[in-house]
Design a protein around this motif. Structure first.
Motif, PDB file in Angstrom:
ATOM      1  N   SER A  58      -1.199 -12.648  -2.984  1.00 33.99           N
ATOM      2  CA  SER A  58      -0.856 -11.956  -1.737  1.00 33.99           C
ATOM      3  C   SER A  58       0.529 -11.311  -1.799  1.00 33.99           C
ATOM      4  O   SER A  58       0.791 -10.360  -1.078  1.00 33.99           O
ATOM      5  N   ARG A  59       1.394 -11.803  -2.685  1.00 35.55           N
ATOM      6  CA  ARG A  59       2.739 -11.219  -2.810  1.00 35.55           C
ATOM      7  C   ARG A  59       2.821 -10.178  -3.922  1.00 35.55           C
ATOM      8  O   ARG A  59       3.868  -9.586  -4.145  1.00 35.55           O
ATOM      9  N   THR A  60       1.717  -9.964  -4.630  1.00 34.48           N
ATOM     10  CA  THR A  60       1.695  -8.994  -5.728  1.00 34.48           C
ATOM     11  C   THR A  60       1.083  -7.698  -5.239  1.00 34.48           C
ATOM     12  O   THR A  60       0.014  -7.693  -4.643  1.00 34.48           O
ATOM     13  N   GLU A  61       1.799  -6.621  -5.496  1.00 35.92           N
ATOM     14  CA  GLU A  61       1.284  -5.295  -5.160  1.00 35.92           C
ATOM     15  C   GLU A  61       1.843  -4.304  -6.161  1.00 35.92           C
ATOM     16  O   GLU A  61       3.052  -4.267  -6.400  1.00 35.92           O
ATOM     17  N   ILE A  62       0.975  -3.523  -6.763  1.00 38.60           N
ATOM     18  CA  ILE A  62       1.397  -2.462  -7.666  1.00 38.60           C
ATOM     19  C   ILE A  62       0.776  -1.162  -7.201  1.00 38.60           C
ATOM     20  O   ILE A  62      -0.292  -1.150  -6.591  1.00 38.60           O
ATOM     21  N   GLU A  63       1.486  -0.071  -7.459  1.00 41.52           N
ATOM     22  CA  GLU A  63       1.009   1.245  -7.038  1.00 41.52           C
ATOM     23  C   GLU A  63       1.199   2.247  -8.168  1.00 41.52           C
ATOM     24  O   GLU A  63       2.232   2.224  -8.845  1.00 41.52           O
ATOM     25  N   VAL A  64       0.239   3.126  -8.334  1.00 41.81           N
ATOM     26  CA  VAL A  64       0.396   4.229  -9.274  1.00 41.81           C
ATOM     27  C   VAL A  64       1.247   5.286  -8.588  1.00 41.81           C
ATOM     28  O   VAL A  64       0.893   5.787  -7.520  1.00 41.81           O
ATOM     29  N   VAL A  65       2.386   5.581  -9.190  1.00 41.13           N
ATOM     30  CA  VAL A  65       3.290   6.595  -8.637  1.00 41.13           C
ATOM     31  C   VAL A  65       2.905   7.970  -9.163  1.00 41.13           C
ATOM     32  O   VAL A  65       2.868   8.942  -8.420  1.00 41.13           O
TER      33      VAL A  65
ATOM     34  N   ILE B  17       0.987   6.431 -17.371  1.00 41.34           N
ATOM     35  CA  ILE B  17       0.862   6.012 -15.981  1.00 41.34           C
ATOM     36  C   ILE B  17       2.189   5.380 -15.567  1.00 41.34           C
ATOM     37  O   ILE B  17       2.676   4.468 -16.247  1.00 41.34           O
ATOM     38  N   VAL B  18       2.752   5.844 -14.464  1.00 41.60           N
ATOM     39  CA  VAL B  18       3.959   5.235 -13.900  1.00 41.60           C
ATOM     40  C   VAL B  18       3.521   4.336 -12.753  1.00 41.60           C
ATOM     41  O   VAL B  18       2.904   4.798 -11.795  1.00 41.60           O
ATOM     42  N   ILE B  19       3.838   3.047 -12.874  1.00 43.26           N
ATOM     43  CA  ILE B  19       3.430   2.054 -11.881  1.00 43.26           C
ATOM     44  C   ILE B  19       4.674   1.421 -11.272  1.00 43.26           C
ATOM     45  O   ILE B  19       5.596   1.034 -11.987  1.00 43.26           O
ATOM     46  N   GLU B  20       4.671   1.303  -9.953  1.00 41.42           N
ATOM     47  CA  GLU B  20       5.769   0.637  -9.240  1.00 41.42           C
ATOM     48  C   GLU B  20       5.319  -0.759  -8.818  1.00 41.42           C
ATOM     49  O   GLU B  20       4.209  -0.943  -8.327  1.00 41.42           O
ATOM     50  N   ASN B  21       6.206  -1.727  -9.017  1.00 41.54           N
ATOM     51  CA  ASN B  21       5.969  -3.065  -8.471  1.00 41.54           C
ATOM     52  C   ASN B  21       6.466  -3.026  -7.037  1.00 41.54           C
ATOM     53  O   ASN B  21       7.656  -3.181  -6.770  1.00 41.54           O
TER      54      ASN B  21
END
Length: 172
Positions: free
Chosen positions: A47-54, A65-69
């Motif tokens: 629930s505290r983990t989230e990643i997004e493709v920037v 692929i650039v991913i933000e934590n």
């Protein structure tokens, strides 16, 4: 007298049986409690983990692929991450492949690796705090090398999953 001895033996057998059953029940309850605690810890991590493709860039047979934590959990152990690529060749042949991680950069054919972890999404400010760990608000650039080469038609898909089961995907 014979009845008394048989009765005492029967009572002793019953008491030792009840004792064994109670011990087994207590151990089972302890194991269940430990498993429940581990499940709560894992659920909290998820629930505290989230990643997004920037962003993503593709050229030739490589996809960056650039991913933000964007979550609260630091991420590392890239060897345990999953990268799945679904793509079409120019002749229309469909491929769906799991790519293994390699620590070598650039990666070999049908492998992926980490170019680096950065404080900005352009990859110009190297990380300072805890090198090698993707901390919250940091960015990782992942490169996947696809072979045979994909058709540049925008119908290709890459899925990236962390060890605790959080995934992100994008089309390229």
């Amino acid at each position: 007298m014979a009845n008394l001895i048989v009765t005492l033996i029967s009572i002793a057998v019953i008491l030792s049986g009840v004792s064994l059953i109670a011990q087994g029940s207590f151990k089972s309850m302890g194991d269940l409690s430990d498993d429940w605690k581990q499940m709560e810890v894992r659920s909290g991590d998820i629930s505290r983990t989230e990643i997004e493709v920037v962003s993503h860039h593709h050229h030739s047979n490589q996809v960056d692929i650039v991913i933000e934590n964007s979550g609260q959990t630091p991420l590392n152990d890239f060897m345990a991450w999953d990268v799945v690529v679904e793509y079409y060749q120019s002749d229309g042949t469909y491929h769906q492949l799991w790519f293994p991680y390699t620590s070598a950069y650039p990666p070999g054919d049908n492998q992926w690796s980490v170019e680096g972890i950065f404080r900005n999404d352009s990859g110009t400010q190297s990380e300072v705090y805890q090198p090698g760990i993707l901390n919250p608000a940091e960015y990782v650039i992942i490169r996947a090398k696809v072979n045979p080469t994909y058709n540049n038609n925008g119908r290709n898909h890459i899925i990236i999953g962390t060890p605790n089961g959080v995934t992100v995907s994008t089309m390229f």
